[in-house]
Scaffold this motif. Structure first.
Motif, PDB file in Angstrom:
ATOM      1  N   GLN A  91     -46.882 134.789 -44.840  1.00 35.36           N
ATOM      2  CA  GLN A  91     -47.269 134.611 -43.925  1.00 35.36           C
ATOM      3  C   GLN A  91     -47.306 136.397 -43.138  1.00 35.36           C
ATOM      4  O   GLN A  91     -47.588 136.204 -42.299  1.00 35.36           O
ATOM      5  CB  GLN A  91     -47.619 133.771 -42.934  1.00 35.36           C
ATOM      6  CG  GLN A  91     -48.597 134.219 -41.538  1.00 35.36           C
ATOM      7  CD  GLN A  91     -49.215 132.765 -41.045  1.00 35.36           C
ATOM      8  OE1 GLN A  91     -49.347 131.315 -41.166  1.00 35.36           O
ATOM      9  NE2 GLN A  91     -49.992 132.876 -39.674  1.00 35.36           N
ATOM     10  N   GLY A  92     -45.797 135.985 -43.021  1.00 41.66           N
ATOM     11  CA  GLY A  92     -45.331 137.290 -42.563  1.00 41.66           C
ATOM     12  C   GLY A  92     -44.215 137.563 -42.878  1.00 41.66           C
ATOM     13  O   GLY A  92     -43.321 137.359 -44.358  1.00 41.66           O
ATOM     14  N   PHE A  93     -43.205 138.847 -42.310  1.00 42.00           N
ATOM     15  CA  PHE A  93     -42.387 139.849 -42.573  1.00 42.00           C
ATOM     16  C   PHE A  93     -41.677 139.674 -40.737  1.00 42.00           C
ATOM     17  O   PHE A  93     -41.799 140.021 -40.034  1.00 42.00           O
ATOM     18  CB  PHE A  93     -42.714 141.201 -42.781  1.00 42.00           C
ATOM     19  CG  PHE A  93     -43.511 140.784 -43.932  1.00 42.00           C
ATOM     20  CD1 PHE A  93     -43.032 140.627 -45.002  1.00 42.00           C
ATOM     21  CD2 PHE A  93     -44.391 141.041 -44.232  1.00 42.00           C
ATOM     22  CE1 PHE A  93     -44.008 140.259 -46.572  1.00 42.00           C
ATOM     23  CE2 PHE A  93     -45.666 141.084 -44.970  1.00 42.00           C
ATOM     24  CZ  PHE A  93     -45.391 141.358 -46.693  1.00 42.00           C
ATOM     25  N   VAL A 101     -41.378 148.782 -39.950  1.00 37.85           N
ATOM     26  CA  VAL A 101     -42.973 148.034 -39.941  1.00 37.85           C
ATOM     27  C   VAL A 101     -43.705 149.177 -39.983  1.00 37.85           C
ATOM     28  O   VAL A 101     -45.156 148.588 -41.102  1.00 37.85           O
ATOM     29  CB  VAL A 101     -43.172 147.611 -38.048  1.00 37.85           C
ATOM     30  CG1 VAL A 101     -45.094 146.838 -38.366  1.00 37.85           C
ATOM     31  CG2 VAL A 101     -42.515 146.324 -37.703  1.00 37.85           C
ATOM     32  N   GLU A 102     -43.539 150.175 -39.901  1.00 37.43           N
ATOM     33  CA  GLU A 102     -44.709 151.098 -40.232  1.00 37.43           C
ATOM     34  C   GLU A 102     -45.566 151.453 -41.793  1.00 37.43           C
ATOM     35  O   GLU A 102     -45.532 151.089 -42.365  1.00 37.43           O
ATOM     36  CB  GLU A 102     -44.798 152.272 -39.582  1.00 37.43           C
ATOM     37  CG  GLU A 102     -45.165 153.628 -39.886  1.00 37.43           C
ATOM     38  CD  GLU A 102     -47.061 153.376 -39.133  1.00 37.43           C
ATOM     39  OE1 GLU A 102     -47.235 153.774 -39.447  1.00 37.43           O
ATOM     40  OE2 GLU A 102     -46.894 153.606 -38.021  1.00 37.43           O
ATOM     41  N   ARG A 116     -53.625 138.732 -41.399  1.00 39.22           N
ATOM     42  CA  ARG A 116     -52.720 137.933 -42.491  1.00 39.22           C
ATOM     43  C   ARG A 116     -51.548 138.014 -42.359  1.00 39.22           C
ATOM     44  O   ARG A 116     -51.120 136.911 -42.206  1.00 39.22           O
ATOM     45  CB  ARG A 116     -53.475 137.739 -43.979  1.00 39.22           C
ATOM     46  CG  ARG A 116     -52.572 136.594 -44.648  1.00 39.22           C
ATOM     47  CD  ARG A 116     -53.339 135.930 -45.989  1.00 39.22           C
ATOM     48  NE  ARG A 116     -53.306 137.598 -46.362  1.00 39.22           N
ATOM     49  CZ  ARG A 116     -51.836 137.411 -47.460  1.00 39.22           C
ATOM     50  NH1 ARG A 116     -51.208 136.494 -47.403  1.00 39.22           N
ATOM     51  NH2 ARG A 116     -51.601 138.537 -48.407  1.00 39.22           N
ATOM     52  N   HIS A 117     -51.038 139.170 -41.775  1.00 34.69           N
ATOM     53  CA  HIS A 117     -49.637 139.018 -41.852  1.00 34.69           C
ATOM     54  C   HIS A 117     -48.840 139.025 -40.154  1.00 34.69           C
ATOM     55  O   HIS A 117     -49.178 139.521 -39.483  1.00 34.69           O
ATOM     56  CB  HIS A 117     -48.952 140.072 -42.929  1.00 34.69           C
ATOM     57  CG  HIS A 117     -48.967 139.725 -44.121  1.00 34.69           C
ATOM     58  ND1 HIS A 117     -49.484 140.487 -44.695  1.00 34.69           N
ATOM     59  CD2 HIS A 117     -49.223 138.724 -44.637  1.00 34.69           C
ATOM     60  CE1 HIS A 117     -49.535 140.166 -46.103  1.00 34.69           C
ATOM     61  NE2 HIS A 117     -49.389 139.183 -46.389  1.00 34.69           N
ATOM     62  N   GLN A 170     -51.871 148.209 -30.899  1.00 37.93           N
ATOM     63  CA  GLN A 170     -53.466 148.734 -30.784  1.00 37.93           C
ATOM     64  C   GLN A 170     -54.139 148.919 -32.020  1.00 37.93           C
ATOM     65  O   GLN A 170     -55.468 148.882 -31.307  1.00 37.93           O
ATOM     66  CB  GLN A 170     -53.309 150.406 -29.284  1.00 37.93           C
ATOM     67  CG  GLN A 170     -52.301 149.862 -28.001  1.00 37.93           C
ATOM     68  CD  GLN A 170     -52.423 151.280 -27.934  1.00 37.93           C
ATOM     69  OE1 GLN A 170     -51.748 152.215 -28.217  1.00 37.93           O
ATOM     70  NE2 GLN A 170     -52.775 151.173 -26.187  1.00 37.93           N
ATOM     71  N   ARG A 171     -52.877 149.354 -32.836  1.00 43.01           N
ATOM     72  CA  ARG A 171     -54.280 149.173 -33.914  1.00 43.01           C
ATOM     73  C   ARG A 171     -54.219 147.749 -35.228  1.00 43.01           C
ATOM     74  O   ARG A 171     -55.177 147.915 -35.655  1.00 43.01           O
ATOM     75  CB  ARG A 171     -53.110 150.366 -35.616  1.00 43.01           C
ATOM     76  CG  ARG A 171     -52.755 151.725 -34.841  1.00 43.01           C
ATOM     77  CD  ARG A 171     -52.200 152.295 -35.574  1.00 43.01           C
ATOM     78  NE  ARG A 171     -52.168 152.002 -37.647  1.00 43.01           N
ATOM     79  CZ  ARG A 171     -50.748 151.504 -37.983  1.00 43.01           C
ATOM     80  NH1 ARG A 171     -50.171 153.428 -37.390  1.00 43.01           N
ATOM     81  NH2 ARG A 171     -50.434 151.563 -39.238  1.00 43.01           N
ATOM     82  N   GLY A 172     -53.664 147.071 -34.223  1.00 43.32           N
ATOM     83  CA  GLY A 172     -54.366 145.685 -34.875  1.00 43.32           C
ATOM     84  C   GLY A 172     -53.406 144.591 -35.630  1.00 43.32           C
ATOM     85  O   GLY A 172     -53.817 143.808 -35.864  1.00 43.32           O
ATOM     86  N   ILE A 173     -51.674 145.489 -35.685  1.00 41.13           N
ATOM     87  CA  ILE A 173     -50.895 144.737 -36.144  1.00 41.13           C
ATOM     88  C   ILE A 173     -50.398 143.568 -35.159  1.00 41.13           C
ATOM     89  O   ILE A 173     -49.846 144.091 -34.424  1.00 41.13           O
ATOM     90  CB  ILE A 173     -50.043 145.793 -37.104  1.00 41.13           C
ATOM     91  CG1 ILE A 173     -51.084 146.932 -37.853  1.00 41.13           C
ATOM     92  CG2 ILE A 173     -49.146 145.101 -37.600  1.00 41.13           C
ATOM     93  CD1 ILE A 173     -50.467 148.289 -38.251  1.00 41.13           C
ATOM     94  N   ARG A 174     -49.795 141.946 -35.759  1.00 35.97           N
ATOM     95  CA  ARG A 174     -49.402 141.543 -34.852  1.00 35.97           C
ATOM     96  C   ARG A 174     -47.916 141.681 -35.054  1.00 35.97           C
ATOM     97  O   ARG A 174     -48.029 140.913 -36.202  1.00 35.97           O
ATOM     98  CB  ARG A 174     -49.980 140.162 -35.537  1.00 35.97           C
ATOM     99  CG  ARG A 174     -51.701 139.571 -35.340  1.00 35.97           C
ATOM    100  CD  ARG A 174     -52.049 138.166 -35.540  1.00 35.97           C
ATOM    101  NE  ARG A 174     -52.019 137.723 -36.552  1.00 35.97           N
ATOM    102  CZ  ARG A 174     -52.382 137.915 -37.845  1.00 35.97           C
ATOM    103  NH1 ARG A 174     -53.819 137.935 -37.278  1.00 35.97           N
ATOM    104  NH2 ARG A 174     -52.088 137.046 -39.020  1.00 35.97           N
TER     105      ARG A 174
END
Length: 86
Positions: free
Chosen positions: A6-8, A16-17, A29-30, A52-56
């Motif tokens: 589910q994540g990193f 992250v980029e 999902r991530h 702001q780009r929607g990355i959690r």
């Protein structure tokens, strides 16, 4: 049962980029947890742009100082930054 990632955990926002460029990365999902608190203005602003780009992304904090830095960047942005307290 099927195991699903589910994540990193990433070292910093620049990592992250790189993760978001992978074909297998799905921002719906991530989740990403930053392994260390951010104190540099450039990284804090980049964190804001990614969120702001929607990355959690969950920012790591271990002091009031780190919370204040995040507040200063995010308070008028229209988005929030979830945190992980160390």
């Amino acid at each position: 049962s099927e195991h699903v990632i589910q994540g990193f955990m990433c070292f910093n926002v620049f990592e992250v980029e790189l993760m978001t460029c992978l074909d297998s990365f799905d921002k719906e999902r991530h989740d990403i947890v930053l392994g260390y608190p951010i104190v540099q203005d450039k990284e804090l602003k980049h964190l804001l742009e990614l969120i702001q780009r929607g990355i959690r992304i969950y920012a790591m904090v271990d002091s009031i100082f780190h919370l204040e830095l995040l507040k200063n960047v995010f308070q008028n942005s229209g988005v929030s930054c979830p945190i992980c307290i160390d």
